[in-house]
Enzyme design. Sequence first.
Site, PDB file in Angstrom:
ATOM      1  N   SER A 140       0.827  -1.208   0.000  1.00 62.96           N
ATOM      2  CA  SER A 140       0.000   0.000   0.000  1.00 62.96           C
ATOM      3  C   SER A 140       0.858   1.253   0.000  1.00 62.96           C
ATOM      4  CB  SER A 140      -0.824   0.069   1.286  1.00 62.96           C
ATOM      5  OG  SER A 140      -1.598  -1.060   1.435  1.00 62.96           O
ATOM      6  N   HIS A 161      -1.056  -2.368  -6.987  1.00 66.50           N
ATOM      7  CA  HIS A 161      -1.780  -2.101  -5.743  1.00 66.50           C
ATOM      8  C   HIS A 161      -3.288  -2.245  -5.997  1.00 66.50           C
ATOM      9  CE1 HIS A 161      -2.989   1.043  -2.508  1.00 66.50           C
ATOM     10  NE2 HIS A 161      -3.068  -0.173  -2.024  1.00 66.50           N
ATOM     11  N   GLU A 173      -3.739   0.402  -8.822  1.00 69.98           N
ATOM     12  CA  GLU A 173      -2.748   1.478  -8.924  1.00 69.98           C
ATOM     13  C   GLU A 173      -1.433   0.825  -9.354  1.00 69.98           C
ATOM     14  OE1 GLU A 173      -2.202   3.371  -5.102  1.00 69.98           O
ATOM     15  OE2 GLU A 173      -2.061   5.347  -5.994  1.00 69.98           O
ATOM     16  N   ASN A 211      -3.147   6.044  -0.929  1.00 64.77           N
ATOM     17  CA  ASN A 211      -3.007   6.162   0.527  1.00 64.77           C
ATOM     18  C   ASN A 211      -2.398   7.473   0.983  1.00 64.77           C
ATOM     19  OD1 ASN A 211      -4.249   3.835   1.684  1.00 64.77           O
ATOM     20  ND2 ASN A 211      -2.767   2.670   0.494  1.00 64.77           N
TER      21      ASN A 211
HETATM   22  P1  NAI Z   1      -3.347  -9.662   6.104  1.00 63.06           P
HETATM   23  O1  NAI Z   1      -2.712  -9.493   7.429  1.00 63.06           O
HETATM   24  O2  NAI Z   1      -4.828  -9.820   6.007  1.00 63.06           O
HETATM   25  O3  NAI Z   1      -2.691 -10.934   5.335  1.00 63.06           O
HETATM   26  C1  NAI Z   1      -1.316 -11.158   5.240  1.00 63.06           C
HETATM   27  C2  NAI Z   1      -1.106 -12.658   4.962  1.00 63.06           C
HETATM   28  O4  NAI Z   1       0.278 -12.856   4.628  1.00 63.06           O
HETATM   29  C3  NAI Z   1      -1.414 -13.543   6.185  1.00 63.06           C
HETATM   30  O5  NAI Z   1      -2.256 -14.611   5.779  1.00 63.06           O
HETATM   31  C4  NAI Z   1      -0.016 -14.044   6.614  1.00 63.06           C
HETATM   32  O6  NAI Z   1      -0.038 -15.342   7.189  1.00 63.06           O
HETATM   33  C5  NAI Z   1       0.719 -14.044   5.276  1.00 63.06           C
HETATM   34  N1  NAI Z   1       2.193 -13.946   5.387  1.00 63.06           N
HETATM   35  C6  NAI Z   1       2.920 -13.144   6.191  1.00 63.06           C
HETATM   36  N2  NAI Z   1       4.233 -13.321   5.955  1.00 63.06           N
HETATM   37  C7  NAI Z   1       4.328 -14.248   4.962  1.00 63.06           C
HETATM   38  C8  NAI Z   1       5.422 -14.856   4.275  1.00 63.06           C
HETATM   39  N3  NAI Z   1       6.681 -14.531   4.543  1.00 63.06           N
HETATM   40  N4  NAI Z   1       5.152 -15.766   3.312  1.00 63.06           N
HETATM   41  C9  NAI Z   1       3.864 -16.108   3.018  1.00 63.06           C
HETATM   42  N5  NAI Z   1       2.798 -15.560   3.630  1.00 63.06           N
HETATM   43  C10 NAI Z   1       3.025 -14.641   4.596  1.00 63.06           C
HETATM   44  O7  NAI Z   1      -2.851  -8.420   5.231  1.00 63.06           O
HETATM   45  P2  NAI Z   1      -3.601  -7.703   3.984  1.00 63.06           P
HETATM   46  O8  NAI Z   1      -4.569  -6.709   4.504  1.00 63.06           O
HETATM   47  O9  NAI Z   1      -4.043  -8.750   3.020  1.00 63.06           O
HETATM   48  O10 NAI Z   1      -2.387  -6.873   3.362  1.00 63.06           O
HETATM   49  C11 NAI Z   1      -1.418  -7.496   2.534  1.00 63.06           C
HETATM   50  C12 NAI Z   1      -0.706  -6.435   1.715  1.00 63.06           C
HETATM   51  O11 NAI Z   1      -1.675  -5.754   0.900  1.00 63.06           O
HETATM   52  C13 NAI Z   1      -0.021  -5.346   2.562  1.00 63.06           C
HETATM   53  O12 NAI Z   1       1.159  -4.960   1.912  1.00 63.06           O
HETATM   54  C14 NAI Z   1      -1.053  -4.227   2.554  1.00 63.06           C
HETATM   55  O13 NAI Z   1      -0.488  -2.960   2.767  1.00 63.06           O
HETATM   56  C15 NAI Z   1      -1.629  -4.349   1.157  1.00 63.06           C
HETATM   57  N6  NAI Z   1      -2.987  -3.808   0.970  1.00 63.06           N
HETATM   58  C16 NAI Z   1      -3.948  -3.954   1.951  1.00 63.06           C
HETATM   59  C17 NAI Z   1      -5.215  -3.446   1.750  1.00 63.06           C
HETATM   60  C18 NAI Z   1      -6.314  -3.631   2.767  1.00 63.06           C
HETATM   61  O14 NAI Z   1      -7.395  -3.023   2.616  1.00 63.06           O
HETATM   62  N7  NAI Z   1      -6.119  -4.457   3.788  1.00 63.06           N
HETATM   63  C19 NAI Z   1      -5.572  -2.705   0.509  1.00 63.06           C
HETATM   64  C20 NAI Z   1      -4.519  -2.694  -0.481  1.00 63.06           C
HETATM   65  C21 NAI Z   1      -3.267  -3.197  -0.225  1.00 63.06           C
END
Ligand code: NAI
Length: 304
Positions: A140, A161, A173, A211
Amino acid sequence: MPWQCQSKSNKRNRKGKTMRLEDIRNIAIIGGGTMGNGIVHVAAQTGYHVVLLDLDKKYLDRAMETISKNMDRQVKKEIMTAEAKAESLARISPTTDISRVKECQLVIEAIIEKLEPKLDLFRKLDEITPKDTILASNTSSLPITRLATVTKRPDKVVGMHFMNPVPMMKLVEMIRGVATSDETFETATELGKKMGKIPVPSQDYPGFIANRILMPMINEAVYALFEGVGTAEDIDTVMKLGMAHPMGPLALADFIGLDICLDILNVLHEGLGDPKYRPCPLLKKKVEAGYLGRKSGHGFFMYD
Ligand code: NAI
């Protein structure tokens, strides 16, 4: 005109051919959380074979369950047939074995929004995947240029993104790092279109476009709550009824995840050096308490 990243001067970094859209058959998505499961859903629905990698089987099971439920909703609305759902699910290979990414021509990273774990992952991906594989990040706010520096293929690293929830939201994005080649940027942009999204380019500055604008608004709403200007319900109602926002900023923060909001604000604060981006103490306290929003059942509001 402000300084902009240009890839033409980076020809020296280019090694191997660059994947074109038609070369891409298998996509790896790393992280099956809020965003990862949505990207997997759309990629599989588009016809790609998808390797879904997470740290533990329980996260993979949760991701597959969410994808199946979200597809059921599309079947009910007649956006998708039951047959297409079954075929899409069959194209997804959930795994905890990182070596499976070698099968993929493009990888999209969607793990936690912290620089060090992402750098470690990009180092590993660079070792494991064929040298032509494009490495994309769904970050993000973190610099694509920095992620690219730990690889031997900085020209093949790009930001894609997606927005939450991925199956519903039209925008992707597209972020060009300093070394991203035109070919990589074009292939990733074309992939975004093929996945039914509208790509909009952004230069590689903290928070990109989305963001940079959204998070200060959410943070200000948290400050308004913290200082007692209004209740959470009243703050959200003002923004919904007064500004025609479909969702209030505090409900939106709960939806995104309060930990993710805090991580992004920290990136804006450190990266741009302006105190106006400092995260509100109330946001920090909620994250410390484990009140992460919808995903933990408690944030600014309560969830079942
Ligand atoms: P989340 O916390 O829901 O999911 C992250 C997942 O990655 C978890 O299932 C975790 O077990 C897994 N994980 C962590 N380290 C790992 C590794 N080394 N290898 C494999 N899996 C691993 O996070 P979310 O919200 O899905 O965010 C993910 C990315 O997307 C971040 O960079 C965030 O900034 C970005 N993002 C989030 C948005 C949102 O609305 N939550 C919107 C757009 C982008």
